[in-house]
Scaffold this active site. Structure first.
Site, short mmCIF file in Angstrom:
data_model
loop_
_atom_site.label_atom_id
_atom_site.label_comp_id
_atom_site.label_asym_id
_atom_site.label_seq_id
_atom_site.Cartn_x
_atom_site.Cartn_y
_atom_site.Cartn_z
N ALA A 1 0.84 -1.19 0.00
CA ALA A 1 0.00 0.00 0.00
C ALA A 1 0.87 1.24 0.00
CB ALA A 1 -0.92 0.02 1.22
N TYR B 1 -5.84 8.87 3.07
CA TYR B 1 -5.40 7.48 3.15
C TYR B 1 -6.57 6.57 3.52
CZ TYR B 1 -3.07 3.29 4.90
OH TYR B 1 -2.69 1.99 5.13
#
Length: 315
Positions: free
Chosen positions: A71, A141
């Site tokens: 990620a 995020y």
């Protein structure tokens, strides 16, 4: 052929998981990374480049499970005027690129390591997040992780591939970086810290407990198409956490009892409100769904996990 593919196999969580999967003889695993580290590739990782363009067609045949731990977690200053777009590129587009290829190749299960930030940034004391709570991300995020989750669940509903989503809070363990590493350094230096009167509660998850939960989700039938919150099952105040770190390293934490309100006020004046929230506010998670549905129990206590930060690899 590999039975399991793991992305992010050279990251903090991925490297620990990769090692444990290779240690367990019943699993055959291929670890993927964006690019190989400099020098010899002793771990046997496979570079795939940027996730949004990655082509796994040569690797996916015969794979039963794809564990997606890669990620983008940070945006550095000057990297882009639109943080959400930067996060989406990797965390949404990259994730769904892999998932669509997994569907086409007949992969049975896709395990996605998400984040508690999908739920939000904090809870009221004694009111933990639950896996069934409506998502409420507060930053780019967390929003990108939520969009990836939603895309995966849409794929699952229209195909035969099972999706498992795991949302961990702060993960700690040997080699941890970021704010947790900074806190360790402060305790190690023996500096007086103004957190002796902080009575919040925060959930953490030790890397070994998180890895154990991920492995449980590889083939447990009850994990299919479920969302789980990860944690140690013990919530600590900032004061208790600092004392636990000190105990684990054999150095007492020097804590001064400064009222939380005064600390928060000072941090806000200095533009450090977000840091103050993490140190002074509560963020609790309820892991009962994982414990009950998967018949799982965190194998290590918080103090054992903290101890392993300073003893693992020193034998």
């Amino acid at each position: 052929m590999a039975e399991i593919i793991l992305t992010g196999a050279n990251g903090f969580v991925g490297s620990q998981l990769f090692f444990e999967l290779k240690r367990v003889a019943s699993f055959q695993v291929v670890g993927l990374c964006r690019r190989l580290p400099q020098g010899a590739n002793e771990l046997g990782l496979y570079p795939v480049g940027d996730l949004q363009q990655a082509d796994l067609s040569a690797l996916l045949p015969g794979v039963n499970v794809l564990i997606h731990a890669a990620a983008r977690a940070h945006i550095m200053k000057g990297e882009g005027a639109d943080p959400l777009a930067e996060y989406r590129c990797v965390n949404v587009d990259g994730t769904l690129n892999l998932a669509r290829q997994a569907v086409a190749a007949g992969v049975k299960r896709f395990i996605f390591i998400s984040s508690i930030k999908v739920n939000g940034e904090g809870t009221l004391l004694g009111s933990p997040y639950d896996a069934s709570d409506a998502p409420a991300p507060k930053d780019a995020y967390g929003q990108s992780k939520l969009e990836a989750e939603q895309g995966l669940m849409q794929l699952a509903s229209g195909t035969g591939m099972e999706v498992v989503i795991i949302r961990p809070p702060l993960v700690y363990g040997p080699g941890v970086k970021g704010n947790f590493a900074s806190m360790i350094k402060l305790v190690e230096k023996g500096l007086p810290l103004p957190f002796g009167a902080i009575y919040n509660k925060r959930s953490l998850v030790g890397i070994d407990n998180l890895v154990d939960l991920i492995i449980r989700c590889i083939d447990h039938p009850a994990a299919a198409n479920q969302v789980f919150l990860a944690g140690d099952g013990e919530d600590l105040s900032t004061s208790e956490l600092l004392r636990g770190v000190g105990l684990a390293m054999g150095k007492p934490a020097r804590l001064i009892p400064v009222p939380a309100g005064l600390l928060h006020f000072g941090a806000t004046l200095l533009g450090k409100g977000a840091i103050a929230q993490r140190l002074l506010g509560s963020l609790q998670v309820d892991i009962s769904k994982a414990c009950e549905l998967l018949e799982w129990k965190p194998p290590y206590t918080v103090q054992e996990g903290l101890q392993r930060c300073f003893t693992t690899g020193k034998d």
